[in-house]
Design a protein around this motif. Structure first.
Motif, PDB file in Angstrom:
ATOM      1  N   LYS A 134       0.842  -1.190   0.000  1.00  0.00           N
ATOM      2  CA  LYS A 134       0.000   0.000   0.000  1.00  0.00           C
ATOM      3  C   LYS A 134       0.881   1.246   0.000  1.00  0.00           C
ATOM      4  O   LYS A 134       1.814   1.369   0.785  1.00  0.00           O
ATOM      5  N   LEU A 135       0.565   2.187  -0.899  1.00  0.00           N
ATOM      6  CA  LEU A 135       1.285   3.461  -0.945  1.00  0.00           C
ATOM      7  C   LEU A 135       0.477   4.573  -0.290  1.00  0.00           C
ATOM      8  O   LEU A 135       1.022   5.568   0.155  1.00  0.00           O
ATOM      9  N   GLY A 136      -0.807   4.404  -0.265  1.00  0.00           N
ATOM     10  CA  GLY A 136      -1.684   5.415   0.309  1.00  0.00           C
ATOM     11  C   GLY A 136      -3.084   4.866   0.382  1.00  0.00           C
ATOM     12  O   GLY A 136      -3.310   3.656   0.320  1.00  0.00           O
ATOM     13  N   LYS A 137      -4.043   5.761   0.474  1.00  0.00           N
ATOM     14  CA  LYS A 137      -5.428   5.345   0.610  1.00  0.00           C
ATOM     15  C   LYS A 137      -5.912   4.564  -0.598  1.00  0.00           C
ATOM     16  O   LYS A 137      -6.591   3.554  -0.466  1.00  0.00           O
ATOM     17  N   ASP A 138      -5.553   5.036  -1.793  1.00  0.00           N
ATOM     18  CA  ASP A 138      -6.064   4.400  -3.009  1.00  0.00           C
ATOM     19  C   ASP A 138      -4.966   4.110  -4.025  1.00  0.00           C
ATOM     20  O   ASP A 138      -5.210   4.041  -5.211  1.00  0.00           O
ATOM     21  N   ARG A 139      -3.726   3.954  -3.534  1.00  0.00           N
ATOM     22  CA  ARG A 139      -2.620   3.632  -4.439  1.00  0.00           C
ATOM     23  C   ARG A 139      -1.841   2.449  -3.890  1.00  0.00           C
ATOM     24  O   ARG A 139      -1.689   2.286  -2.684  1.00  0.00           O
ATOM     25  N   GLU A 140      -1.350   1.629  -4.816  1.00  0.00           N
ATOM     26  CA  GLU A 140      -0.573   0.458  -4.439  1.00  0.00           C
ATOM     27  C   GLU A 140       0.666   0.360  -5.323  1.00  0.00           C
ATOM     28  O   GLU A 140       0.767   1.026  -6.359  1.00  0.00           O
ATOM     29  N   SER A 141       1.592  -0.477  -4.915  1.00  0.00           N
ATOM     30  CA  SER A 141       2.772  -0.754  -5.737  1.00  0.00           C
ATOM     31  C   SER A 141       2.983  -2.257  -5.788  1.00  0.00           C
ATOM     32  O   SER A 141       2.603  -2.994  -4.876  1.00  0.00           O
ATOM     33  N   ILE A 142       3.576  -2.709  -6.884  1.00  0.00           N
ATOM     34  CA  ILE A 142       3.957  -4.115  -7.047  1.00  0.00           C
ATOM     35  C   ILE A 142       5.451  -4.222  -6.774  1.00  0.00           C
ATOM     36  O   ILE A 142       6.248  -3.481  -7.360  1.00  0.00           O
ATOM     37  N   VAL A 143       5.833  -5.121  -5.893  1.00  0.00           N
ATOM     38  CA  VAL A 143       7.237  -5.319  -5.549  1.00  0.00           C
ATOM     39  C   VAL A 143       7.658  -6.715  -6.003  1.00  0.00           C
ATOM     40  O   VAL A 143       7.087  -7.718  -5.567  1.00  0.00           O
ATOM     41  N   ILE A 144       8.639  -6.764  -6.903  1.00  0.00           N
ATOM     42  CA  ILE A 144       9.144  -8.040  -7.434  1.00  0.00           C
ATOM     43  C   ILE A 144      10.425  -8.387  -6.676  1.00  0.00           C
ATOM     44  O   ILE A 144      11.379  -7.601  -6.654  1.00  0.00           O
ATOM     45  N   THR A 145      10.440  -9.543  -6.033  1.00  0.00           N
ATOM     46  CA  THR A 145      11.584  -9.943  -5.216  1.00  0.00           C
ATOM     47  C   THR A 145      12.381 -11.098  -5.815  1.00  0.00           C
ATOM     48  O   THR A 145      13.539 -11.286  -5.457  1.00  0.00           O
ATOM     49  N   GLU A 146      11.788 -11.854  -6.704  1.00  0.00           N
ATOM     50  CA  GLU A 146      12.488 -12.970  -7.336  1.00  0.00           C
ATOM     51  C   GLU A 146      12.039 -13.056  -8.791  1.00  0.00           C
ATOM     52  O   GLU A 146      10.864 -12.846  -9.086  1.00  0.00           O
ATOM     53  N   ILE A 147      12.970 -13.340  -9.689  1.00  0.00           N
ATOM     54  CA  ILE A 147      12.659 -13.405 -11.114  1.00  0.00           C
ATOM     55  C   ILE A 147      12.986 -14.789 -11.658  1.00  0.00           C
ATOM     56  O   ILE A 147      13.733 -15.549 -11.033  1.00  0.00           O
ATOM     57  N   PRO A 148      12.443 -15.155 -12.801  1.00  0.00           N
ATOM     58  CA  PRO A 148      12.728 -16.478 -13.365  1.00  0.00           C
ATOM     59  C   PRO A 148      14.216 -16.685 -13.659  1.00  0.00           C
ATOM     60  O   PRO A 148      14.969 -15.729 -13.868  1.00  0.00           O
ATOM     61  N   PHE A 149      14.609 -17.940 -13.670  1.00  0.00           N
ATOM     62  CA  PHE A 149      15.991 -18.343 -13.907  1.00  0.00           C
ATOM     63  C   PHE A 149      16.476 -17.833 -15.269  1.00  0.00           C
ATOM     64  O   PHE A 149      15.763 -17.903 -16.257  1.00  0.00           O
ATOM     65  N   GLN A 150      17.684 -17.294 -15.293  1.00  0.00           N
ATOM     66  CA  GLN A 150      18.389 -16.827 -16.501  1.00  0.00           C
ATOM     67  C   GLN A 150      17.770 -15.568 -17.112  1.00  0.00           C
ATOM     68  O   GLN A 150      18.058 -15.245 -18.261  1.00  0.00           O
ATOM     69  N   VAL A 151      16.947 -14.861 -16.340  1.00  0.00           N
ATOM     70  CA  VAL A 151      16.396 -13.586 -16.814  1.00  0.00           C
ATOM     71  C   VAL A 151      17.317 -12.448 -16.358  1.00  0.00           C
ATOM     72  O   VAL A 151      17.733 -12.396 -15.207  1.00  0.00           O
ATOM     73  N   ASN A 152      17.618 -11.545 -17.289  1.00  0.00           N
ATOM     74  CA  ASN A 152      18.453 -10.383 -17.010  1.00  0.00           C
ATOM     75  C   ASN A 152      17.587  -9.316 -16.335  1.00  0.00           C
ATOM     76  O   ASN A 152      16.648  -8.804 -16.923  1.00  0.00           O
ATOM     77  N   LYS A 153      17.912  -9.004 -15.083  1.00  0.00           N
ATOM     78  CA  LYS A 153      17.068  -8.073 -14.316  1.00  0.00           C
ATOM     79  C   LYS A 153      17.021  -6.691 -14.947  1.00  0.00           C
ATOM     80  O   LYS A 153      15.950  -6.074 -15.046  1.00  0.00           O
ATOM     81  N   ALA A 154      18.157  -6.189 -15.386  1.00  0.00           N
ATOM     82  CA  ALA A 154      18.194  -4.850 -15.981  1.00  0.00           C
ATOM     83  C   ALA A 154      17.356  -4.796 -17.251  1.00  0.00           C
ATOM     84  O   ALA A 154      16.620  -3.829 -17.490  1.00  0.00           O
ATOM     85  N   LYS A 155      17.445  -5.848 -18.064  1.00  0.00           N
ATOM     86  CA  LYS A 155      16.654  -5.881 -19.306  1.00  0.00           C
ATOM     87  C   LYS A 155      15.165  -5.998 -18.994  1.00  0.00           C
ATOM     88  O   LYS A 155      14.331  -5.401 -19.676  1.00  0.00           O
ATOM     89  N   LEU A 156      14.831  -6.758 -17.961  1.00  0.00           N
ATOM     90  CA  LEU A 156      13.433  -6.888 -17.562  1.00  0.00           C
ATOM     91  C   LEU A 156      12.857  -5.529 -17.190  1.00  0.00           C
ATOM     92  O   LEU A 156      11.753  -5.164 -17.622  1.00  0.00           O
ATOM     93  N   ILE A 157      13.607  -4.757 -16.402  1.00  0.00           N
ATOM     94  CA  ILE A 157      13.136  -3.423 -15.996  1.00  0.00           C
ATOM     95  C   ILE A 157      13.017  -2.513 -17.210  1.00  0.00           C
ATOM     96  O   ILE A 157      12.046  -1.763 -17.353  1.00  0.00           O
ATOM     97  N   THR A 158      13.983  -2.582 -18.124  1.00  0.00           N
ATOM     98  CA  THR A 158      13.926  -1.782 -19.354  1.00  0.00           C
ATOM     99  C   THR A 158      12.710  -2.142 -20.186  1.00  0.00           C
ATOM    100  O   THR A 158      12.026  -1.269 -20.729  1.00  0.00           O
TER     101      THR A 158
END
Length: 806
Positions: free
Chosen positions: A234-258
């Motif tokens: 929860k970010l506020g009364k009516d806002r939320e955020s998605i938090v990714i803590t683990e990604i699939p095997f062999q996925v490039n994190k920087a490229k995923l964010i891009t």
């Protein structure tokens, strides 16, 4: 050429690209580990420069380019590449963002603790050795590993005409599975799956479903669906955020964010306001801030579909077995490893037995010498040289050559009482070990018990928890299941902006009220359409060019009462020269329903609803139009309804639906109503005999009239008066069927919306001008109106209540 190519292919298959079933290593990895072991780089020793390791490997065992050696070394040290890294690195060994490692002259390395288990007992003749490339060194053909590295760290490689892609697994599960198979060689796969539940990737994440795992473990091939692990904050009364803590095997994190950022910028994912990487030494944390009132589940589903947050791992369990490449299931791999381990234990026991017997032979000589100590000392003192003394011992006491030599070399301190006892104790211990070794070699049961004991020691030392969670795969996430079923008002502006708002947002008002602001618009952008529908309805969008597009109502953004919404071009692929003219919510495409389409200049056609069940992204033809004509209305009928047409100048026509035969999508249609010059149709309704018709003018006047007050005029006629048009009332803008308990929502071009009860609108004759329904501001006009159904259930046989009946 054929022979040469086959030689090359076999060299790649056997000597480069595929792992051995026994130690799970390719030759380059085996040579790196062996070289480091020879250099003494154990886990409890200091690290050494990688350049020195690579140089040693290149010079002695693997003359294939320093890049290939260093790349392989680096990968074995990366905790995000191997589930159980075989090398401990010091320095920059790359990152999950795809950053390259530092040059080998800067980095240092040593063997990890678990790598020692791969080479344990290597010096006990447990494996075969072969000459290196120039026959100046010897290297092992495989390692006598006690850990099943092929399953623990997996492997991937492309050979000639074949490839391998084995996923990593959890050590705790695999060792328990091996122990169970040793105890019960006939264990079944379902029983084994209770112990080895599936792959365990170093980056964690989720595995969806077990079918892919089962296929992989059964026949050696399967598609395993991987998904990132995420949660919402929860970010506020009516806002939320998605938090990714683990990604699939062999996925490039920087490229995923891009990739996520690119989808947001291109409006392919509309609902994310910010993307940032908050990962640190503690772990991964990718934060996606959502816009106000967005559903995180819906955004996540879009991310799974469009990015590498969800991927398939195409498992191919291919390895070298007895010099041949073979695809194997899980039980076969475990069986081969147990056979390998049994062979290693036998060879090690043979080696230790030989060593023990050699030592026993010497100790027996010592014991015999101690029993004849005085005579032996006297013989040695009398001898002229060691050779004469040795020959005397052999002749007089019947010692062997080795025993006699050992006695001659025996130190005098070993003749003290304490040292004599040590010799006797050592002899007893050696004889106990010989008996133990003979028991191992003579009993399959004892051999298997020893194998289980060693497996258990590995489990106790290196066992850890799973990182990858296996969850049930319910198929593609159905967004409908995530969206609440409710009636919404969908508004469309002249500029093409759509939004939806719950009908409960608008409070019911009395006749003549001022209404409330329903959409924030610019002066040049006024509201043109109002549609009442359920969030789960399909929305068929008909355009001025006679084309139809398909859209789910919940895909229209919920922008609040004063939000602008989203441009229709971001929702459907309109052609440059067409405008949206009609909307039709549909729950199901049933065979006994029809779509009745009417054009601005009085052409009507009827087409089966099933013809519109699968539109393409670029739209499909709904009807063929005359030049300068355009589609104004599309309604669903049951084949037996009444058609009611109303023109802008206040005329109306009524006739039975059966007067219009069913036609294909590309047909033109027939004449519906003859219109005076400068007149055109503004409404076309599908109704029944009991309907009440509500007519509303652009200056806010309206009236209710029974359908039976309009005579059955037939098709292709001028019709009768619908509403008296004057300067006071203005032209007719909407005519619709309503019920006594219906609510009516009226919207003006400036964005004012009013909701009133239909029963409070006076019933009048056909030619009346009606009463004031909405107090329109100066310069403003009524743009559209719609009837709100009294419940969520849209009854298809009852065409009253809403112009959007399905």
């Amino acid at each position: 050429m054929k022979r040469s190519y086959l030689d090359y292919a076999m060299s790649v298959i056997i000597g480069r690209a595929l792992p051995d079933i026994r130690d799970g290593l390719k030759p380059v990895h085996r040579r790196i580990l062996f070289s480091m072991n020879e250099m003494g780089l154990q886990f409890n020793r200091p690290t050494r420069k990688c350049a020195r390791v690579c140089g040693d490997v290149l010079g002695k065992y693997h003359p294939h380019g320093e890049g290939s050696v260093y790349d392989a070394l680096v990968r074995m040290a990366q905790p995000f590449s191997l589930r159980y890294p075989l090398i401990t690195g010091q320095g920059n060994f790359g990152s999950v963002d795809g950053d390259p490692p530092a040059a080998m002259r800067y980095t240092e390395a040593k063997l990890s603790k678990i790598a020692g288990q791969l080479m344990d007992d290597l010096d006990k003749e447990t494996v075969d050795f072969k000459p290196n490339f120039d026959e100046t060194e010897q290297e092992p053909e495989y390692f006598p590993t006690v850990v099943p590295n092929l399953l623990l760290n997996g492997s991937s490689g492309i050979a000639v005409g074949m490839a391998t892609n084995i996923p990593p697994h959890n050590l705790t599960e695999v060792m328990k599975g091996l122990i169970a198979m040793v105890d019960n060689p006939k264990i079944t796969l379902p029983e084994m799956l209770q112990l080895i539940t599936g792959p365990d990737f170093p980056t964690g994440g989720l595995i969806l479903g077990r079918q892919g795992i089962y296929d992989c473990y059964t026949r050696g091939r399967g598609s395993i669906k991987m998904r990132a692990k995420a949660f919402t904050e929860k970010l506020g009364k009516d806002r939320e955020s998605i938090v990714i803590t683990e990604i699939p095997f062999q996925v490039n994190k920087a490229k995923l964010i891009t990739d996520i950022a690119a989808l947001v910028n291109e409006k392919k994912i509309d609902g994310i306001s910010d993307v940032r990487d908050e990962s640190d030494r503690e772990g991964m944390r990718i934060v996606l801030e959502l816009k106000r009132n967005e559903h995180p589940e819906v955004i996540l589903n879009q991310l799974y579909k469009m990015t590498q947050m969800q991927m398939n791992f195409g498992a191919i369990m291919l390895a070298i077995v007895n010099g041949q490449p073979r695809e194997l299931g899980l039980l076969d791999i475990l069986k081969h490893f147990i056979e390998h381990r049994a062979e290693v234990v036998r060879r090690r026991t043979d080696f230790l037995l030989r060593k023990a017997r050699d030592r026993e032979h010497i100790l027996l000589g010592f014991k015999k010498a101690l029993d004849n100590l005085d005579r032996i000392i006297e013989l040695i003192r009398a001898a002229k040289n060691p050779r004469e003394a040795r020959d005397g011992l052999i002749t007089e006491f019947e010692f062997s050559d080795r025993q006699a030599q050992a006695i001659i070399e025996l130190q005098l301190q070993r003749l003290t009482g304490m040292e004599q006892q040590k010799i006797l104790d050592e002899l007893a211990e050696i004889q106990r070990r010989i008996a133990e070794y003979l028991e191992i070699l003579g009993s399959e049961k004892v051999l298997r018990a020893l194998i289980v004991k060693e497996f258990q020691e590995v489990l106790d030392t290196f066992g850890d928890d799973r990182r990858t969670e296996i969850i049930e795969d319910t198929g593609e996430i159905n967004i409908e299941d995530l969206v609440q079923v409710e009636d919404v008002a969908v508004t469309v502006t002249r500029g093409g902006y759509l939004k939806r708002t719950t009908v409960d947002t608008y409070r019911r008002q009395t006749r003549g009220g001022k209404g409330r602001i329903g959409m924030g618009t610019r002066a040049e952008d006024v509201v043109e359409h109002l549609i009442i529908a359920s969030t789960h309805d399909y929305l068929l969008i008909f355009t001025s060019k006679g084309r139809v597009y398909w859209l789910k109502v919940y895909n229209i953004p919920d922008a609040g009462t004063v939000g602008k919404g989203k441009n229709i071009n971001g929702l459907i692929n309109l052609q440059p020269d067409e405008e949206v003219k009609a909307f039709l919510p549909v729950k199901q495409f049933t065979a006994d329903r029809f779509i009745v389409m009417v054009t601005k200049y009085g052409v009507i056609k009827r087409t089966e609803l099933t013809d519109f069940s699968n539109p393409m992204a670029r739209g499909i033809i709904a009807c063929t139009l005359d030049e300068n004509d355009e589609l104004i209305s599309a309604k669903i009928s049951n084949g037996q309804n009444q058609i009611f047409l109303a023109s802008r100048e206040g005329m109306a026509a009524r006739f039975g639906e059966e007067e219009v035969r069913s036609m294909g999508r590309q047909a033109r249609g027939v004449t519906a109503m003859k219109l005076e010059k400068d007149d055109y149709l503004i409404s076309a309704e599908v109704v029944d005999e009991s309907a009440l018709m509500l007519a509303i003018s652009e200056n806010g006047f309206g009236k209710r009239t029974k359908l039976t007050d309009y005579r059955h005029s037939g098709r292709a006629v001028k019709g009768v008066i619908n509403m008296k048009v004057t300067n006071k009332t203005g032209k007719v803008v909407a005519t619709m069927p309503i019920k006594e308990d219906s609510d009516v929502m009226i919207i003006t071009k400036d964005g004012q919306i009013i909701r009133i009860e239909s029963m409070k609108i006076r019933q009048s004759g056909r030619s009346a001008q009606g009463v004031k329904l909405v107090d329109v501001n100066e310069g403003d006009k009524v743009a559209s109106a719609g009837a709100i159904p009294e419940s969520d259930e849209h009854q298809p046989d009852d065409a009253q209540g809403s112009l959007l009946k399905d």
